[in-house]
Write an enzyme that holds these catalytic residues in place. Structure first.
Site: not given
Ligand code: COA
Length: 311
Positions: A236, A266, A113
């Site tokens: 990004h 994304n 990215c």
């Molecule tokens: N729907 C519902 N629940 C979800 C979910 C979804 N689509 N995806 C994850 N969860 C759950 C998780 O399993 C977790 O459950 P648990 O506590 O029982 O394990 C809970 O939500 C919270 O997870 P967490 O990782 O703390 O959530 P978050 O608020 O950090 O959001 C992302 C998760 C993936 C959205 C976030 O971590 C993120 O944006 N990360 C960076 C991703 C990124 O930018 N990637 C590309 C970079 S180029």
């Protein structure tokens, strides 16, 4: 001589996939996705459309916007992590053929990215040494073909799309002022594609919130500017919370950050040129504006470019 941007194009597939579509197949909801990521919908390319097709569409628009002919292109660079072929040939070679460019050098840049900012900096070197006059720089991805549609942690985050620019020499008071590129290979396991895309969301999130403001500080300082002098940040588009936290850390209001992920999610290496074109189309970006683009992603990699908009 300074390298700058002469024209911009973008392309997204027609098919819109809303968050609601995931409610039928995954344990998730529109409310969760919107609240935790800022994403409402994304575009998904059909089976007969691959990354090079998206790239070619965006390129044709960029060439027209620059007011040059396809025969004027001296080099093609494609930032992508989802090439048509696993390995080779490059997407850049396929684009060369699809847009009927001359037999100029064509290669892909693999920096996930951050790839678009990396490719811009590669192009800048060739332009400022006088080696090439017009470099076609593309960010293009069909991420959908690499998604595990049963994994709610990743499937909801990505979309398909492409953006392209024509880079070339611009007047002395315009163009690229500075750049900041970097990589941390110790984070390689946090986000990768091996058959399918896999991600440690929390670690990538922490990295992004740490590295994005750091890289912005670096590039702005190298340009001899203050944050207050930046008219528009084009970050990004991974997660609106990442962008908001970065803006907070920098003490910059979030309205100075471009935000298009609600519509496109994304699109990896394509998010920056896609957003750039949207800002031009909306009339927000004007000649003389100071713009900072910043990317981050798998590798882990990051890259920023500061420039004065216009020819
Ligand atoms: N729907 C519902 N629940 C979800 C979910 C979804 N689509 N995806 C994850 N969860 C759950 C998780 O399993 C977790 O459950 P648990 O506590 O029982 O394990 C809970 O939500 C919270 O997870 P967490 O990782 O703390 O959530 P978050 O608020 O950090 O959001 C992302 C998760 C993936 C959205 C976030 O971590 C993120 O944006 N990360 C960076 C991703 C990124 O930018 N990637 C590309 C970079 S180029």
């Amino acid at each position: 001589m300074r390298a700058g941007i002469l024209g911009v194009g973008h392309y997204v597939p027609e098919q819109v996939m809303t968050n609601h579509a995931f409610e039928e197949t995954l344990e998730t909801s529109n409310e969760w996705i919107l609240a935790r990521t800022g994403i409402r919908e994304r575009r998904i390319a059909g089976e007969d459309t691959d990354t090079s097709d998206l790239a070619a569409h965006a390129s044709i628009e960029a060439i027209e916007h620059a007011g040059i002919g396809v025969e004027d292109i001296d080099m093609i660079l494609v930032a992508t992590g989802t090439a048509d072929y696993d390995g080779f040939p490059s997407v850049a070679c396929l684009v060369q053929e699809k847009i009927k460019a001359r037999q100029v050098p064509a290669l892909d840049v693999s920096a996930a990215c951050a790839g678009f900012t990396y490719a811009m900096v590669v192009a800048k070197q060739f332009i400022e040494t006088g080696t090439y006059r017009h470099v076609l720089v593309i960010g293009a991805e069909k991420v959908s073909k690499k998604l595990d549609w049963t994994d709610r942690n990743t499937a909801i985050l990505f979309g398909d799309g492409a953006g392209a620019i024509i880079m070339g020499p611009v007047s002395e008071d315009k163009g690229i002022l500075s750049f900041d590129l970097g990589a941390d290979g110790t984070g390689a396991e946090q986000l990768f594609i091996k058959d399918y895309l896999r991600m440690n969301g929390r670690e990538v999130y922490k990295f992004a919130v740490r590295q994005m403001p750091k890289s912005i500080h670096q590039v702005v300082e190298k340009a001899g500017l203050n944050l207050s002098e930046i008219d528009l940040f084009i970050p990004h588009q991974a997660n609106s919370r990442i962008i908001e936290e970065a803006a907070n850390k920098l003490g910059v209001t979030k309205d100075r950050f471009s935000m298009t992920l609600d519509r496109y999610a994304n699109t990896c290496a394509a998010t920056i040129p896609l957003s750039l074109k949207e800002e031009i189309n909306s009339g927000r970006l004007k000649s003389g504006d100071v713009v900072v683009m910043v990317g981050f992603g798998a590798g882990l990699t990051w890259g920023s470019v500061a420039m004065i908009w216009g020819k």
